[in-house]
Motif scaffolding. Structure first.
Motif, mmCIF file in Angstrom:
data_model
loop_
_atom_site.group_PDB
_atom_site.id
_atom_site.type_symbol
_atom_site.label_atom_id
_atom_site.label_comp_id
_atom_site.label_asym_id
_atom_site.label_seq_id
_atom_site.Cartn_x
_atom_site.Cartn_y
_atom_site.Cartn_z
ATOM 1 N N ASP A 1 4.661 -7.045 -5.117
ATOM 2 C CA ASP A 1 5.582 -6.237 -4.318
ATOM 3 C C ASP A 1 7.032 -6.537 -4.655
ATOM 4 N N ALA A 2 7.244 -7.426 -5.639
ATOM 5 C CA ALA A 2 8.567 -7.734 -6.179
ATOM 6 C C ALA A 2 8.343 -8.335 -7.559
ATOM 7 N N VAL A 3 9.371 -8.353 -8.396
ATOM 8 C CA VAL A 3 9.241 -8.949 -9.724
ATOM 9 C C VAL A 3 8.799 -10.407 -9.576
ATOM 10 N N THR A 4 7.762 -10.790 -10.314
ATOM 11 C CA THR A 4 7.197 -12.129 -10.159
ATOM 12 C C THR A 4 7.135 -12.867 -11.493
ATOM 13 N N LEU A 5 8.106 -13.710 -11.751
ATOM 14 C CA LEU A 5 8.096 -14.538 -12.950
ATOM 15 C C LEU A 5 6.947 -15.539 -12.894
ATOM 16 N N ARG A 6 6.661 -16.025 -11.697
ATOM 17 C CA ARG A 6 5.545 -16.959 -11.524
ATOM 18 C C ARG A 6 4.223 -16.285 -11.867
ATOM 19 N N GLY A 7 4.056 -15.041 -11.413
ATOM 20 C CA GLY A 7 2.840 -14.311 -11.731
ATOM 21 C C GLY A 7 2.700 -14.049 -13.221
ATOM 22 N N GLN A 8 3.814 -13.773 -13.887
ATOM 23 C CA GLN A 8 3.785 -13.574 -15.334
ATOM 24 C C GLN A 8 3.354 -14.854 -16.039
ATOM 25 N N LYS A 9 3.860 -15.990 -15.568
ATOM 26 C CA LYS A 9 3.465 -17.275 -16.141
ATOM 27 C C LYS A 9 1.967 -17.496 -15.981
ATOM 28 N N HIS A 10 1.422 -17.178 -14.813
ATOM 29 C CA HIS A 10 0.000 -17.375 -14.584
ATOM 30 C C HIS A 10 -0.841 -16.514 -15.531
ATOM 31 N N LEU A 11 -0.384 -15.314 -15.818
ATOM 32 C CA LEU A 11 -1.107 -14.469 -16.761
ATOM 33 C C LEU A 11 -1.117 -15.083 -18.162
ATOM 34 N N ARG A 12 0.019 -15.613 -18.585
ATOM 35 C CA ARG A 12 0.064 -16.264 -19.907
ATOM 36 C C ARG A 12 -0.881 -17.465 -19.946
ATOM 37 N N GLU A 13 -0.922 -18.227 -18.861
ATOM 38 C CA GLU A 13 -1.808 -19.389 -18.804
ATOM 39 C C GLU A 13 -3.271 -18.961 -18.858
ATOM 40 N N GLN B 1 2.173 -4.905 -17.914
ATOM 41 C CA GLN B 1 1.839 -4.950 -19.334
ATOM 42 C C GLN B 1 1.089 -6.228 -19.683
ATOM 43 N N LEU B 2 1.521 -7.351 -19.116
ATOM 44 C CA LEU B 2 0.846 -8.625 -19.347
ATOM 45 C C LEU B 2 -0.587 -8.596 -18.801
ATOM 46 N N LEU B 3 -0.780 -7.961 -17.658
ATOM 47 C CA LEU B 3 -2.112 -7.859 -17.080
ATOM 48 C C LEU B 3 -3.025 -7.045 -17.987
ATOM 49 N N HIS B 4 -2.512 -5.948 -18.494
ATOM 50 C CA HIS B 4 -3.289 -5.124 -19.429
ATOM 51 C C HIS B 4 -3.658 -5.936 -20.669
ATOM 52 N N GLU B 5 -2.696 -6.688 -21.190
ATOM 53 C CA GLU B 5 -2.941 -7.511 -22.379
ATOM 54 C C GLU B 5 -3.935 -8.624 -22.074
ATOM 55 N N ALA C 1 0.829 -1.204 0.000
ATOM 56 C CA ALA C 1 0.000 0.000 0.000
ATOM 57 C C ALA C 1 0.863 1.254 0.000
ATOM 58 N N ASP C 2 0.377 2.255 -0.715
ATOM 59 C CA ASP C 2 0.919 3.610 -0.648
ATOM 60 C C ASP C 2 -0.286 4.516 -0.402
ATOM 61 N N ARG D 1 -8.244 1.314 -3.378
ATOM 62 C CA ARG D 1 -8.240 1.177 -4.837
ATOM 63 C C ARG D 1 -7.040 0.325 -5.229
ATOM 64 N N PHE D 2 -7.032 -0.195 -6.457
ATOM 65 C CA PHE D 2 -5.978 -1.131 -6.859
ATOM 66 C C PHE D 2 -5.414 -0.790 -8.227
ATOM 67 N N SER D 3 -4.096 -0.998 -8.380
ATOM 68 C CA SER D 3 -3.412 -0.902 -9.665
ATOM 69 C C SER D 3 -2.276 -1.918 -9.685
ATOM 70 N N PRO D 4 -1.899 -2.392 -10.866
ATOM 71 C CA PRO D 4 -0.681 -3.200 -10.946
ATOM 72 C C PRO D 4 0.532 -2.341 -10.633
ATOM 73 N N ALA D 5 1.557 -2.949 -10.052
ATOM 74 C CA ALA D 5 2.752 -2.206 -9.619
ATOM 75 C C ALA D 5 3.711 -2.042 -10.795
ATOM 76 N N ARG D 6 3.396 -1.085 -11.659
ATOM 77 C CA ARG D 6 4.244 -0.844 -12.827
ATOM 78 C C ARG D 6 5.650 -0.410 -12.427
ATOM 79 N N HIS D 7 5.769 0.249 -11.292
ATOM 80 C CA HIS D 7 7.056 0.740 -10.837
ATOM 81 C C HIS D 7 7.941 -0.379 -10.289
ATOM 82 N N ILE D 8 7.357 -1.553 -10.079
ATOM 83 C CA ILE D 8 8.107 -2.691 -9.549
ATOM 84 C C ILE D 8 8.301 -3.761 -10.608
#
Length: 234
Positions: free
Chosen positions: A151-163, A200-204, A142-143, A187-194
């Motif tokens: 809250d950190a770069v997530t390769l696993r999360g990126q994989k889940h988006l592709r799936e 970008q994958l979430l938007h796609e 939260a901010d 309110r919620f947003s993807p952490a583009r700064h992290i």
């Protein structure tokens, strides 16, 4: 979800080695807790915060106490046990608290799927309806009143988006469910700064038919209930 037996309070000394935390109880006893959170836990682990912990009756556990909730010095509650997110979502679906996910009569957990060897958190099924695949993510970063994932770069999360994109392409429902477990977040947003690639994958993914749900838990040291939809900017 009610905590039974009730959680016990302590003051955080430090979190270390990712999975451990030292606390001191109100009567001055120092304990080492298991920390069930592999993330950065930014803003969730400040020395001096109140930690609410559970105690296992399993005598074989090296660390019988588990860090469940942080109560910050400003009075906010944060559920840091990432396992609770799936439990809350399952409870909310079962109790029909999520309008978008009503109308199914079968719920399965940890179902294998996808070309990258994943397991979906939940699959919902009903006659004459497409299967619904649900991936759950816990939001604690939260901010002010803005919540972010990850809250950190997530390769696993990126994989889940592709799936999930692949699931949506077959005509089945693909749902990414963000469970907000921080009382300050409105309110919620993807952490583009992290993790800009995840954002970008979430938007796609949303453009390609993946549904994004964001629900906030009513949270205290006594119980948690997931039922308040939050606005999201993707």
């Amino acid at each position: 979800m009610q905590f039974l037996p009730p959680l016990q309070p302590a003051t955080l000394i430090q979190r270390y080695k990712r999975f451990l935390a030292d606390v001191v109880t109100p009567d001055g006893v120092t304990l080492t807790l298991h920390c069930p959170n592999t993330g950065a836990m930014t803003g969730c682990a400040t020395p001096g915060d109140t930690v609410w912990y559970s105690t296992s009756l399993n005598s074989k556990r090296k660390y019988p106490h588990t860090w469940e909730i942080t109560q910050t010095l400003s009075g906010e509650y944060i559920c840091v046990n990432t396992l609770r997110a799936n439990q809350l979502v399952k409870e909310a679906i079962t109790l029909d608290l999520i309008p978008e996910l009503r109308g199914y009569n079968t719920l399965k957990s940890e179902v294998k799927y996808g070309a990258e060897g994943s397991r979906i958190d939940f699959m919902l099924q009903a006659e004459e309806r497409p299967e619904c695949y649900i991936e759950v993510k816990s939001v604690t970063l939260a901010d002010k009143d803005n919540g972010y994932f990850p809250d950190a770069v997530t390769l696993r999360g990126q994989k889940h988006l592709r799936e999930l994109i692949s699931v949506a392409a077959t005509g089945k429902r693909a749902v990414l469910f963000f469970a907000v477990l921080h009382t300050a977040i409105g309110r919620f947003s993807p952490a583009r700064h992290i993790d800009p690639k995840y954002a970008q994958l979430l938007h796609e993914a949303q453009k390609q038919g993946v549904e994004v749900l964001v629900y906030k838990a009513e949270l205290s040291a006594d119980n948690m209930t997931l039922k308040v939809a939050l606005p999201a900017t993707l």
